[in-house]
Structure formats: structure tokens, C-alpha cells
Design a protein around this motif. Structure first.
Motif, PDB file in Angstrom:
ATOM      1  N   PHE A  67      46.244  37.454  34.402  1.00 31.74           N
ATOM      2  CA  PHE A  67      46.663  38.281  35.526  1.00 31.74           C
ATOM      3  C   PHE A  67      48.091  38.781  35.307  1.00 31.74           C
ATOM      4  N   VAL A  68      48.334  40.011  35.761  1.00 37.46           N
ATOM      5  CA  VAL A  68      49.668  40.585  35.717  1.00 37.46           C
ATOM      6  C   VAL A  68      50.016  41.068  37.117  1.00 37.46           C
ATOM      7  N   ALA A  69      51.269  40.831  37.523  1.00 38.04           N
ATOM      8  CA  ALA A  69      51.732  41.225  38.854  1.00 38.04           C
ATOM      9  C   ALA A  69      52.852  42.251  38.727  1.00 38.04           C
TER      10      ALA A  69
ATOM     11  N   ILE B  29      58.862  56.356  44.667  1.00 40.03           N
ATOM     12  CA  ILE B  29      58.094  55.158  44.331  1.00 40.03           C
ATOM     13  C   ILE B  29      58.603  54.550  43.028  1.00 40.03           C
ATOM     14  N   THR B  30      58.801  53.228  43.051  1.00 36.56           N
ATOM     15  CA  THR B  30      59.250  52.476  41.884  1.00 36.56           C
ATOM     16  C   THR B  30      58.223  51.395  41.564  1.00 36.56           C
ATOM     17  N   VAL B  31      57.878  51.245  40.295  1.00 44.35           N
ATOM     18  CA  VAL B  31      56.989  50.174  39.847  1.00 44.35           C
ATOM     19  C   VAL B  31      57.811  49.246  38.958  1.00 44.35           C
ATOM     20  N   SER B  32      57.911  47.982  39.349  1.00 42.00           N
ATOM     21  CA  SER B  32      58.757  47.032  38.630  1.00 42.00           C
ATOM     22  C   SER B  32      58.150  46.653  37.280  1.00 42.00           C
ATOM     23  N   ALA B  33      58.938  45.958  36.482  1.00 42.61           N
ATOM     24  CA  ALA B  33      58.433  45.432  35.205  1.00 42.61           C
ATOM     25  C   ALA B  33      57.348  44.395  35.478  1.00 42.61           C
ATOM     26  N   PRO B  34      56.263  44.379  34.691  1.00 38.77           N
ATOM     27  CA  PRO B  34      55.158  43.439  34.931  1.00 38.77           C
ATOM     28  C   PRO B  34      55.547  42.004  34.628  1.00 38.77           C
ATOM     29  N   GLU B  35      54.912  41.080  35.332  1.00 42.20           N
ATOM     30  CA  GLU B  35      55.142  39.652  35.115  1.00 42.20           C
ATOM     31  C   GLU B  35      53.802  38.918  35.096  1.00 42.20           C
ATOM     32  N   GLU B  36      53.755  37.869  34.327  1.00 39.13           N
ATOM     33  CA  GLU B  36      52.542  37.032  34.282  1.00 39.13           C
ATOM     34  C   GLU B  36      52.328  36.393  35.650  1.00 39.13           C
ATOM     35  N   TYR B  37      51.055  36.370  36.075  1.00 41.01           N
ATOM     36  CA  TYR B  37      50.750  35.784  37.386  1.00 41.01           C
ATOM     37  C   TYR B  37      49.711  34.681  37.204  1.00 41.01           C
ATOM     38  N   THR B  38      50.037  33.495  37.725  1.00 39.36           N
ATOM     39  CA  THR B  38      49.120  32.362  37.668  1.00 39.36           C
ATOM     40  C   THR B  38      48.819  31.891  39.088  1.00 39.36           C
ATOM     41  N   PRO B  39      47.586  32.010  39.532  1.00 40.03           N
ATOM     42  CA  PRO B  39      47.245  31.576  40.895  1.00 40.03           C
ATOM     43  C   PRO B  39      47.433  30.073  41.056  1.00 40.03           C
ATOM     44  N   SER B  40      47.854  29.670  42.229  1.00 41.70           N
ATOM     45  CA  SER B  40      48.022  28.246  42.511  1.00 41.70           C
ATOM     46  C   SER B  40      46.670  27.571  42.736  1.00 41.70           C
ATOM     47  N   ASN B  41      45.685  28.333  43.160  1.00 39.09           N
ATOM     48  CA  ASN B  41      44.342  27.798  43.396  1.00 39.09           C
ATOM     49  C   ASN B  41      43.580  27.758  42.075  1.00 39.09           C
ATOM     50  N   GLN B  42      43.123  26.569  41.680  1.00 37.91           N
ATOM     51  CA  GLN B  42      42.424  26.414  40.396  1.00 37.91           C
ATOM     52  C   GLN B  42      41.107  27.175  40.359  1.00 37.91           C
ATOM     53  N   PHE B  43      40.549  27.459  41.503  1.00 35.83           N
ATOM     54  CA  PHE B  43      39.269  28.167  41.545  1.00 35.83           C
ATOM     55  C   PHE B  43      39.453  29.689  41.458  1.00 35.83           C
ATOM     56  N   LEU B  44      40.683  30.142  41.444  1.00 29.06           N
ATOM     57  CA  LEU B  44      40.965  31.587  41.382  1.00 29.06           C
ATOM     58  C   LEU B  44      41.654  31.965  40.077  1.00 29.06           C
TER      59      LEU B  44
ATOM     60  N   THR C 235      53.165  43.691  46.393  1.00 31.74           N
ATOM     61  CA  THR C 235      52.821  43.223  45.046  1.00 31.74           C
ATOM     62  C   THR C 235      51.350  43.491  44.759  1.00 31.74           C
ATOM     63  N   SER C 236      51.088  44.096  43.596  1.00 30.85           N
ATOM     64  CA  SER C 236      49.720  44.336  43.148  1.00 30.85           C
ATOM     65  C   SER C 236      49.451  43.465  41.924  1.00 30.85           C
ATOM     66  N   VAL C 237      48.280  42.826  41.894  1.00 31.46           N
ATOM     67  CA  VAL C 237      47.895  41.950  40.787  1.00 31.46           C
ATOM     68  C   VAL C 237      46.643  42.511  40.127  1.00 31.46           C
ATOM     69  N   TYR C 238      46.651  42.571  38.781  1.00 29.44           N
ATOM     70  CA  TYR C 238      45.517  43.123  38.041  1.00 29.44           C
ATOM     71  C   TYR C 238      45.059  42.135  36.975  1.00 29.44           C
ATOM     72  N   GLU C 239      43.773  42.215  36.652  1.00 33.91           N
ATOM     73  CA  GLU C 239      43.189  41.381  35.606  1.00 33.91           C
ATOM     74  C   GLU C 239      43.157  42.179  34.313  1.00 33.91           C
ATOM     75  N   ILE C 240      43.798  41.622  33.254  1.00 31.03           N
ATOM     76  CA  ILE C 240      43.878  42.318  31.975  1.00 31.03           C
ATOM     77  C   ILE C 240      43.496  41.362  30.850  1.00 31.03           C
ATOM     78  N   GLY C 241      43.393  41.905  29.637  1.00 32.15           N
ATOM     79  CA  GLY C 241      43.037  41.085  28.480  1.00 32.15           C
ATOM     80  C   GLY C 241      44.197  40.213  28.030  1.00 32.15           C
TER      81      GLY C 241
ATOM     82  N   ALA D 144      44.731  38.009  45.227  1.00 32.87           N
ATOM     83  CA  ALA D 144      46.132  37.675  44.950  1.00 32.87           C
ATOM     84  C   ALA D 144      46.997  38.887  45.277  1.00 32.87           C
ATOM     85  N   GLY D 145      48.265  38.637  45.442  1.00 36.53           N
ATOM     86  CA  GLY D 145      49.170  39.732  45.746  1.00 36.53           C
ATOM     87  C   GLY D 145      48.936  40.271  47.141  1.00 36.53           C
ATOM     88  N   ASP D 146      49.290  41.541  47.327  1.00 32.21           N
ATOM     89  CA  ASP D 146      49.149  42.197  48.635  1.00 32.21           C
ATOM     90  C   ASP D 146      48.188  43.366  48.524  1.00 32.21           C
TER      91      ASP D 146
END
Length: 205
Positions: free
Chosen positions: A118-120, A95-110, A173-179, A155-157
Motif C-alpha cells: 500500500f502507498v499513501a 491542488i498539491t499531492v505529497s510525496a508517497p509513503e509506505e502504508y501498513t494497516p494496523s489491522n492484520q486482516f487488512l 489521505t488517499s491509499v492505493y494498492e500497488i505492486g 484505509a485513508g480518507d
């Protein structure tokens, strides 16, 4: 005319020369056997065993240096890796976990709530074992700055319900909510919830 017989004492018996003692061969045989056993033990004593981070098992090495993963595994018995590295469990799950990247949803309500972001991360699973493996068995948890990071299921999978044959692989892809503040992001990974070994991928984000 008869001569009187002389007593036997007048002709002393000549002493016989000492016979050389036969040397026993068995001490030499035993000594040779002991020497062979000692040399064999000394040769085997040169091998050392070091843990292998990739396999999760011990591998023999003759005077070879430990890999960085092996040294990290020795620190408190916990395997800690950087993002982008790969760990292989004894069952063959790599199992490999890639370097994190900033994630911005395209939907303004999300969008992330105030003070959050968000980080992906991409998670790649390869089956290097001899049996089939379902990627859905993988267990992930996330922390950021010591706080639990909730997964964003919108978001993500989600964990893929994919059966991987030997040699197969998949990525999700996993997306998490962080500070918002930068800090240490840590992802724990197990190939299944009952695995004895947990691996920690971490880095600043």
C-alpha cells in the motif's frame, strides 16, 4: 500742340516675379501619425505570451524566463509535476499531492495481498477562486508501473464532502494498492470530472 499717341507695343509689360508656392502641411501630419503608430507597434512587439502552469491561462511576460512548470506544460500540451508541487486551475482550485509513503494497516486482516503493498499520499486542496468549491468534486486516478492502482477504501480518507469558501483549504489521505517492485507512480488530478485540464504528479516509488 498734340503729340501722336504711341502704340502700346512700344512699352512692353514688365514680367511679374514668380510667387513662392505654399507648402502643404498635411503630408507632414500624416507622416508623423504613421511614425507614432510604428513606434507603438514596435514597443508592443517586445512582449511575448507564455502559458502559466499555475493559472492554466496565458500570462504576458517581457523578456522573462519561463518557469519550470510552464516548460513542463508545453511538453505535448500536458502538465507533469513532481510530488510535492502545486498546480492551480483557472477556477482557482490549487491542488498539491505529497510525496508517497509506505502504508501498513494496523489491522492484520487488512494487510496487502501477496506481491502487493500500500502507498499513501496526502492531497491538499486550497480554494483561491472567488466562488465556493466542494472538495468532493476532485477526481483522482492512480497508476504504478503502467498498471491501474486500486484505491484502498478501507484505509485513508474518502473524498471529503467539504465546502471550501474562497481562501479555504483541506487535506485528506488517499491509499492505493500497488505492486511490490519499485516503479513509476503516477497520480492524475482534475478539480472536477468535466475539467478540460488534467495534471499528472509522478515519481519513482
Amino acid at each position: 500742340m498734340s503729340y501722336p499717341q504711341q502704340p502700346a507695343a512700344m512699352y512692353p509689360q514688365q514680367p511679374q516675379p514668380p510667387q513662392p508656392k505654399k507648402r502643404k502641411k498635411w503630408p507632414w501630419i500624416v507622416g508623423g501619425f504613421v511614425l507614432i503608430v510604428f513606434l507603438f507597434a514596435a514597443a508592443n512587439g517586445q512582449e511575448t505570451t507564455t502559458p502559466s502552469a499555475e493559472s492554466g491561462t496565458e500570462a504576458k511576460s517581457a523578456g522573462k524566463q519561463k518557469s519550470p512548470e510552464a516548460e513542463q506544460s508545453n511538453a505535448g500540451g500536458v502538465t507533469r509535476l513532481e510530488f510535492g508541487e502545486t498546480h492551480t486551475w483557472s477556477g482557482g482550485e490549487a491542488i498539491t499531492v505529497s510525496a508517497p509513503e509506505e502504508y501498513t494497516p494496523s489491522n492484520q486482516f487488512l494487510q496487502a495481498p501477496e506481491g502487493k503493498r500500500f502507498v499513501a499520499l496526502d492531497v491538499t486542496i486550497a480554494n483561491k477562486g472567488d466562488d465556493e468549491y466542494n472538495a468532493m468534486s476532485t477526481k483522482l486516478t492512480a497508476q504504478h508501473n503502467g498498471q491501474v492502482a486500486q484505491q484502498n477504501y478501507a484505509a485513508g480518507d474518502t473524498l471529503p464532502d467539504v465546502e471550501l469558501p474562497p481562501g479555504g483549504s483541506t487535506t485528506f489521505t488517499s491509499v492505493y494498492e500497488i505492486g511490490e517492485e519499485a516503479g513509476k507512480l503516477q497520480i492524475s488530478v482534475q478539480p472536477n470530472p468535466f475539467a478540460a485540464e488534467t495534471v499528472y504528479f509522478s515519481g519513482q516509488f
